[in-house]
Design a protein around this motif. Structure first.
Motif, PDB file in Angstrom:
ATOM      1  N   LEU A 225       0.804  -1.225   0.000  1.00 17.93           N
ATOM      2  CA  LEU A 225       0.000   0.000   0.000  1.00 17.93           C
ATOM      3  C   LEU A 225       0.835   1.272   0.000  1.00 17.93           C
ATOM      4  N   ILE A 226       2.145   1.136   0.158  1.00 20.41           N
ATOM      5  CA  ILE A 226       2.987   2.335   0.276  1.00 20.41           C
ATOM      6  C   ILE A 226       2.907   3.180  -0.986  1.00 20.41           C
ATOM      7  N   ALA A 227       3.057   2.539  -2.145  1.00 17.81           N
ATOM      8  CA  ALA A 227       3.007   3.284  -3.413  1.00 17.81           C
ATOM      9  C   ALA A 227       1.628   3.904  -3.623  1.00 17.81           C
ATOM     10  N   ILE A 228       0.578   3.174  -3.261  1.00 15.62           N
ATOM     11  CA  ILE A 228      -0.787   3.684  -3.432  1.00 15.62           C
ATOM     12  C   ILE A 228      -1.013   4.895  -2.527  1.00 15.62           C
TER      13      ILE A 228
ATOM     14  N   ALA B 201      -1.792   8.734  -3.562  1.00 17.84           N
ATOM     15  CA  ALA B 201      -2.965   9.434  -3.008  1.00 17.84           C
ATOM     16  C   ALA B 201      -2.572  10.778  -2.391  1.00 17.84           C
ATOM     17  N   LEU B 202      -1.312  10.879  -1.947  1.00 14.02           N
ATOM     18  CA  LEU B 202      -0.824  12.137  -1.351  1.00 14.02           C
ATOM     19  C   LEU B 202      -0.198  13.066  -2.391  1.00 14.02           C
ATOM     20  N   GLY B 203      -0.310  12.697  -3.679  1.00 12.14           N
ATOM     21  CA  GLY B 203       0.134  13.583  -4.750  1.00 12.14           C
ATOM     22  C   GLY B 203       1.471  13.265  -5.371  1.00 12.14           C
ATOM     23  N   ALA B 204       2.083  12.138  -5.036  1.00 16.82           N
ATOM     24  CA  ALA B 204       3.391  11.787  -5.598  1.00 16.82           C
ATOM     25  C   ALA B 204       3.240  11.308  -7.039  1.00 16.82           C
ATOM     26  N   SER B 205       4.262  11.581  -7.854  1.00 14.00           N
ATOM     27  CA  SER B 205       4.301  11.017  -9.203  1.00 14.00           C
ATOM     28  C   SER B 205       4.612   9.528  -9.114  1.00 14.00           C
ATOM     29  N   VAL B 206       4.495   8.839 -10.243  1.00 11.90           N
ATOM     30  CA  VAL B 206       4.788   7.403 -10.257  1.00 11.90           C
ATOM     31  C   VAL B 206       6.238   7.149  -9.844  1.00 11.90           C
ATOM     32  N   GLY B 207       7.166   7.967 -10.349  1.00  6.44           N
ATOM     33  CA  GLY B 207       8.574   7.793 -10.017  1.00  6.44           C
ATOM     34  C   GLY B 207       8.853   8.024  -8.539  1.00  6.44           C
TER      35      GLY B 207
ATOM     36  N   LEU C 223       5.332  10.304   5.228  1.00  4.86           N
ATOM     37  CA  LEU C 223       5.237   8.923   4.733  1.00  4.86           C
ATOM     38  C   LEU C 223       6.622   8.393   4.356  1.00  4.86           C
ATOM     39  N   ALA C 224       7.410   9.196   3.635  1.00  6.83           N
ATOM     40  CA  ALA C 224       8.748   8.772   3.232  1.00  6.83           C
ATOM     41  C   ALA C 224       9.625   8.490   4.447  1.00  6.83           C
ATOM     42  N   GLY C 225       9.573   9.393   5.446  1.00  5.87           N
ATOM     43  CA  GLY C 225      10.360   9.174   6.664  1.00  5.87           C
ATOM     44  C   GLY C 225       9.924   7.933   7.410  1.00  5.87           C
ATOM     45  N   ALA C 226       8.622   7.683   7.450  1.00  7.97           N
ATOM     46  CA  ALA C 226       8.106   6.501   8.138  1.00  7.97           C
ATOM     47  C   ALA C 226       8.527   5.215   7.439  1.00  7.97           C
ATOM     48  N   VAL C 227       8.492   5.227   6.123  1.00  7.40           N
ATOM     49  CA  VAL C 227       8.910   4.044   5.358  1.00  7.40           C
ATOM     50  C   VAL C 227      10.389   3.760   5.592  1.00  7.40           C
TER      51      VAL C 227
END
Length: 402
Positions: free
Chosen positions: A34-37, A41-47, A103-107
């Motif tokens: 679910l991380i990518a999804i 959902a928070l506005g990130a591009s696919v990359g 989210l990035a920091g949590a991951v």
């Protein structure tokens, strides 16, 4: 009477070790897909979403050596508790926050806690389980992790259907918290105190220096460790290339999921027989056939174009991966020295996790340059080279080091 008490003691030990692993793995399995999804959902591009997803593996590689320091100072049991509590905290932050940087920091933190959790479990089992049962204990550890990864996405699907996407991160936080509480029931290692006393004993003890331990054991790491890196590379590629190959041949997503689930089912089915073979016949009887089987499967993949043939190759890869569950941590336990064990196993896991991180990058690079079939052939060739390499360095007899 003594025999019955010994059996009860071992049963308690195994439940206390595998229970937290199942719980934490269900939580991990729920959020990893679910991380990518969530990022999208928070506005990130696919990359950017793909990069955030990769942070778990990157952090695990970065955290391997520090994990050895933490485990050596705090102890195996309380390192697992600490990792679970930190993971519960960062998943709770994701649940409460709707920020892409958070989210990035949590991951990233999730990957660091995974490094501590994995090393502490491996060291604990190495210390606690007799040599004659080691491979079965380690393969069962790999098996229960697979069960958790299989059940986690199913639980997440039900949670998302009932509530929303972020609730799955709250579920993962809860599972990590329960795992931390469960871990407190683990028996302390022989000779250690309880609670804070055990940590004080660790802090007063003589501690090996990580770089010194790695330098002393560099021959083992650069021979058998490199072979295990190749094995982990093949395993990681399997998770990437099968879905991509199905998509390239127009197979529907639902059918692709079934193909992948069938491969995962073989993972779960064969983990204990693999451990039994390793304990009874030796590590070579699983290590070499497993990596050879997966390498041949990847070499055959470009010749498959129908759902049935792709599924057969996926089954072959699942068989090789399942029967070799726990082999890397078993070999690491076998060759680990008594003094500086945590530091050595941290270096060992650095090699293994590097293979896991490199595998998808190899597929991506070769596919971009020469196409997806070429990437399957390239990784299959790496696997055959790894088979030859491991045939030189996997010991014929299982021995422990002092």
């Amino acid at each position: 009477m003594a025999e019955e008490q010994a059996r009860q003691r071992w049963t308690r030990t195994l439940i206390a070790v595998y229970g937290p692993t199942v719980l934490a793995s269900v939580g991990f399995g729920a959020v990893i897909p679910l991380i990518a999804i969530q990022a999208r959902a928070l506005g990130a591009s696919v990359g950017v979403a793909a990069f955030i997803t990769s942070l778990t593996g990157i952090a695990q590689v970065i955290g391997d050596l520090p994990a050895g320091f933490v485990t050596d100072r705090v102890g195996e049991k309380y390192s697992i508790v600490l990792a679970c509590l930190v993971d519960a905290a960062v998943m709770s932050v994701v649940f409460c926050s709707h920020s892409l940087p958070v989210l990035a920091g949590a991951v990233f933190c999730h990957g660091l806690t995974g490094a501590v959790f994995g090393l502490a479990r491996q060291t604990y089992l190495t210390e606690r389980i007799p040599l004659g049962w080691r491979a079965r204990a380690m393969s069962t550890l790999g098996g229960v992790m697979r069960i958790g990864w299989f059940a986690g996405p199913l639980a997440a699907a039900a949670i998302i259907n009932r509530w929303n996407l972020t609730t799955a991160f709250g579920f993962a936080a809860g599972m990590s918290l329960i795992a931390a509480i469960f871990t407190l029931t683990m028996p302390d290692l022989p000779g250690e105190g309880h609670g804070l006393e055990a940590i004080r004993q660790r802090s007063r003890a003589d501690h090996a220096r990580t770089l010194s331990v790695l330098r002393t054991n560099r021959r083992v790491l650069l021979t058998l460790g490199v072979g295990c890196l190749a094995l982990q590379l093949i395993r990681a590629v399997r998770q990437t290339i099968i879905p991509l190959w199905c998509e390239a041949h127009g197979i529907p997503a639902a059918t692709t999921s079934l193909v992948y689930s069938m491969s995962m089912g073989l993972d779960v089915l064969f983990f204990f027989p693999g451990g039994l073979i390793m304990d009874r016949l030796g590590r070579r009887w699983v290590t070499l056939p497993a990596i050879a089987t997966m390498s041949i499967g990847l070499l055959l993949l470009p010749s498959t174009h129908q759902t049935l043939t792709i599924a057969l190759v996926a089954a072959l890869l699942g068989l090789g991966n399942g029967v070799s569950a726990g082999i890397v941590i078993t070999l690491g336990a076998d060759v680990s020295p008594t003094y500086g064990r945590s530091q050595f196993l941290a270096g060992w896991r650095l090699f293994a996790d590097s293979g896991t991180a490199i595998g998808p990058l190899v597929v991506s690079a070769v596919a971009a340059a020469a196409g997806l079939p070429a990437s399957a052939l390239a990784v299959g060739a790496i696997g055959l080279a790894g088979t030859w390499w491991l045939s030189r360095y996997v010991p014929h007899r299982t021995e422990t080091r002092v």
